[in-house]
Design a protein around this motif. Sequence first.
Motif, PDB file in Angstrom:
ATOM      1  N   ASP A 185     -57.069   7.945  -8.399  1.00  0.00           N
ATOM      2  CA  ASP A 185     -57.948   7.812  -9.566  1.00  0.00           C
ATOM      3  C   ASP A 185     -58.246   9.172 -10.179  1.00  0.00           C
ATOM      4  N   ARG A 186     -58.493  10.164  -9.346  1.00  0.00           N
ATOM      5  CA  ARG A 186     -58.767  11.499  -9.862  1.00  0.00           C
ATOM      6  C   ARG A 186     -57.578  12.038 -10.650  1.00  0.00           C
ATOM      7  N   ALA A 187     -56.391  11.818 -10.106  1.00  0.00           N
ATOM      8  CA  ALA A 187     -55.199  12.313 -10.790  1.00  0.00           C
ATOM      9  C   ALA A 187     -54.962  11.564 -12.099  1.00  0.00           C
ATOM     10  N   ARG A 188     -55.154  10.254 -12.087  1.00  0.00           N
ATOM     11  CA  ARG A 188     -54.900   9.455 -13.301  1.00  0.00           C
ATOM     12  C   ARG A 188     -55.928   9.745 -14.384  1.00  0.00           C
ATOM     13  N   GLU A 189     -57.106  10.184 -13.984  1.00  0.00           N
ATOM     14  CA  GLU A 189     -58.144  10.502 -14.967  1.00  0.00           C
ATOM     15  C   GLU A 189     -57.982  11.904 -15.547  1.00  0.00           C
ATOM     16  N   ASN A 190     -57.080  12.693 -14.988  1.00  0.00           N
ATOM     17  CA  ASN A 190     -56.875  14.061 -15.458  1.00  0.00           C
ATOM     18  C   ASN A 190     -55.926  14.040 -16.660  1.00  0.00           C
ATOM     19  N   PRO A 191     -56.382  14.451 -17.825  1.00  0.00           N
ATOM     20  CA  PRO A 191     -55.548  14.366 -19.029  1.00  0.00           C
ATOM     21  C   PRO A 191     -54.329  15.281 -19.006  1.00  0.00           C
ATOM     22  N   LYS A 192     -54.308  16.273 -18.129  1.00  0.00           N
ATOM     23  CA  LYS A 192     -53.165  17.190 -18.073  1.00  0.00           C
ATOM     24  C   LYS A 192     -52.030  16.675 -17.193  1.00  0.00           C
ATOM     25  N   ILE A 193     -52.273  15.579 -16.464  1.00  0.00           N
ATOM     26  CA  ILE A 193     -51.252  15.039 -15.562  1.00  0.00           C
ATOM     27  C   ILE A 193     -50.545  13.873 -16.225  1.00  0.00           C
ATOM     28  N   SER A 194     -49.208  13.957 -16.283  1.00  0.00           N
ATOM     29  CA  SER A 194     -48.381  12.836 -16.730  1.00  0.00           C
ATOM     30  C   SER A 194     -47.552  12.359 -15.547  1.00  0.00           C
ATOM     31  N   TRP A 195     -46.930  11.182 -15.694  1.00  0.00           N
ATOM     32  CA  TRP A 195     -46.318  10.530 -14.546  1.00  0.00           C
ATOM     33  C   TRP A 195     -44.847  10.207 -14.789  1.00  0.00           C
ATOM     34  N   ALA A 196     -44.042  10.467 -13.766  1.00  0.00           N
ATOM     35  CA  ALA A 196     -42.631  10.098 -13.782  1.00  0.00           C
ATOM     36  C   ALA A 196     -42.347   9.388 -12.464  1.00  0.00           C
ATOM     37  N   LEU A 197     -42.827   8.149 -12.371  1.00  0.00           N
ATOM     38  CA  LEU A 197     -42.675   7.380 -11.147  1.00  0.00           C
ATOM     39  C   LEU A 197     -41.329   6.660 -11.125  1.00  0.00           C
ATOM     40  N   ASN A 198     -40.955   6.211  -9.929  1.00  0.00           N
ATOM     41  CA  ASN A 198     -39.675   5.521  -9.762  1.00  0.00           C
ATOM     42  C   ASN A 198     -38.506   6.423 -10.136  1.00  0.00           C
ATOM     43  N   ARG A 199     -38.653   7.707  -9.856  1.00  0.00           N
ATOM     44  CA  ARG A 199     -37.604   8.687 -10.133  1.00  0.00           C
ATOM     45  C   ARG A 199     -37.248   9.406  -8.835  1.00  0.00           C
ATOM     46  N   THR A 200     -35.975   9.473  -8.522  1.00  0.00           N
ATOM     47  CA  THR A 200     -35.499  10.143  -7.317  1.00  0.00           C
ATOM     48  C   THR A 200     -34.969  11.529  -7.674  1.00  0.00           C
ATOM     49  N   PRO A 201     -35.551  12.602  -7.144  1.00  0.00           N
ATOM     50  CA  PRO A 201     -35.043  13.949  -7.427  1.00  0.00           C
ATOM     51  C   PRO A 201     -33.614  14.120  -6.928  1.00  0.00           C
ATOM     52  N   LEU A 202     -32.773  14.707  -7.767  1.00  0.00           N
ATOM     53  CA  LEU A 202     -31.360  14.889  -7.427  1.00  0.00           C
ATOM     54  C   LEU A 202     -30.961  16.354  -7.293  1.00  0.00           C
ATOM     55  N   GLU A 203     -31.502  17.210  -8.172  1.00  0.00           N
ATOM     56  CA  GLU A 203     -31.057  18.602  -8.189  1.00  0.00           C
ATOM     57  C   GLU A 203     -32.049  19.454  -8.974  1.00  0.00           C
ATOM     58  N   VAL A 204     -32.276  20.662  -8.466  1.00  0.00           N
ATOM     59  CA  VAL A 204     -33.077  21.638  -9.199  1.00  0.00           C
ATOM     60  C   VAL A 204     -32.158  22.377 -10.156  1.00  0.00           C
ATOM     61  N   GLU A 205     -32.531  22.418 -11.415  1.00  0.00           N
ATOM     62  CA  GLU A 205     -31.751  23.152 -12.402  1.00  0.00           C
ATOM     63  C   GLU A 205     -32.414  24.500 -12.632  1.00  0.00           C
ATOM     64  N   ALA A 206     -31.603  25.555 -12.663  1.00  0.00           N
ATOM     65  CA  ALA A 206     -32.143  26.903 -12.771  1.00  0.00           C
ATOM     66  C   ALA A 206     -31.238  27.769 -13.634  1.00  0.00           C
ATOM     67  N   GLY A 207     -31.862  28.723 -14.299  1.00  0.00           N
ATOM     68  CA  GLY A 207     -31.127  29.700 -15.097  1.00  0.00           C
ATOM     69  C   GLY A 207     -31.354  31.087 -14.545  1.00  0.00           C
ATOM     70  N   GLY A 208     -31.130  32.091 -15.383  1.00  0.00           N
ATOM     71  CA  GLY A 208     -31.251  33.471 -14.932  1.00  0.00           C
ATOM     72  C   GLY A 208     -32.651  33.854 -14.533  1.00  0.00           C
ATOM     73  N   LEU A 209     -33.664  33.233 -15.117  1.00  0.00           N
ATOM     74  CA  LEU A 209     -35.051  33.591 -14.838  1.00  0.00           C
ATOM     75  C   LEU A 209     -35.721  32.647 -13.850  1.00  0.00           C
ATOM     76  N   GLY A 210     -34.986  31.691 -13.334  1.00  0.00           N
ATOM     77  CA  GLY A 210     -35.567  30.772 -12.370  1.00  0.00           C
ATOM     78  C   GLY A 210     -35.404  29.324 -12.772  1.00  0.00           C
ATOM     79  N   VAL A 211     -36.329  28.481 -12.296  1.00  0.00           N
ATOM     80  CA  VAL A 211     -36.239  27.039 -12.488  1.00  0.00           C
ATOM     81  C   VAL A 211     -36.414  26.667 -13.961  1.00  0.00           C
ATOM     82  N   THR A 212     -35.550  25.767 -14.430  1.00  0.00           N
ATOM     83  CA  THR A 212     -35.646  25.276 -15.809  1.00  0.00           C
ATOM     84  C   THR A 212     -35.869  23.775 -15.881  1.00  0.00           C
TER      85      THR A 212
END
Length: 315
Positions: A185-212
């Motif tokens: 409830d605390r997280a859902r009430e926070n306006p700065k938090i958005s949700w990407a549920l039902n998503r399986t992480p596959l790979e971190v994408e990164a460039g010269g300066l780090g994570v993109t």
Amino acid sequence: MYKAIIIGTGPAGLTAAIYLARANMNPLVIEGPEPGGQLTTTTDVENFPGFPDGIMGPELMSNMRKQAERFGAEFRTGWVNAVETGKRPFSLQLEGGEELQGETLIISTGASAKYLGIPNERDNVGKGVSTCATCDGFFFRGKKIIVVGGGDSAMEEANFLTRFASEVVLVHRREELRASKIMQDRARENPKISWALNRTPLEVEAGGLGVTGLKVRNNETGEDETIQTDGLFVAIGHTPNTKFLGGQLETDETGYLLVKPGTTETNIPGIFACGDVQDHKYRQAITAAGSGCMAAMDCEKFLEGSMVHDWSESL
């Protein structure tokens, strides 16, 4: 035969070594293949007192080790395969079969953060990938951040990171979260938090300066997509490094060593625990160092015969 053997060389173990060495206990410190613990994977440490301009994690741990060596602590590298706690002196078996004996033991083997195990994740630790919001959140002011996880720790870290980030996207591989209702409830009430549920992480994408970005699979559509981000915080839990103890010391249900409140005493007289191996709440370098000091002082009192051990009063 050693008066004290310290297993582990994070802030807790090295602080214990400094204190015991200064007390002329000549401790032996056993370090694994990753000396210095989790701080060796941290770039800038800005919240350790005494360093107004910050200090690199590996440098801080190197300085702690030099300080312990200066006072006479002995260091040895190797895995501890087994510990015999049934009688004193305690026996340790190192890889290769070498056996050591100590009148007392200090366990400071820490806890290992769980990672997703996806490509480019480990390569970008310290370059945008983190497992500690308290440690690294400050570096992401005004940036977009992803938090991966579905438990209470993920909700807590997401909420904390909104103090710095412009947006926090919470990614979880299921539609349902494991977190308690109040944390959700605390997280859902926070306006700065958005949700990407039902998503399986596959790979971190990164460039010269780090994570993109973070490449994920949408489990509803089966399609792959990339969520753009400046930082990725993995919040799927920690595993205390206690397997080598073979269940001989009392632990909680998640494997963290139990100590008598207000001390570092375990249930076996003469064995003490400090740092993240017995702390699942704070997990900070400064609290680990403080508990290392406590362990050294408890150990010294035990060796002097002035400590009365009564584990029955601890729980």
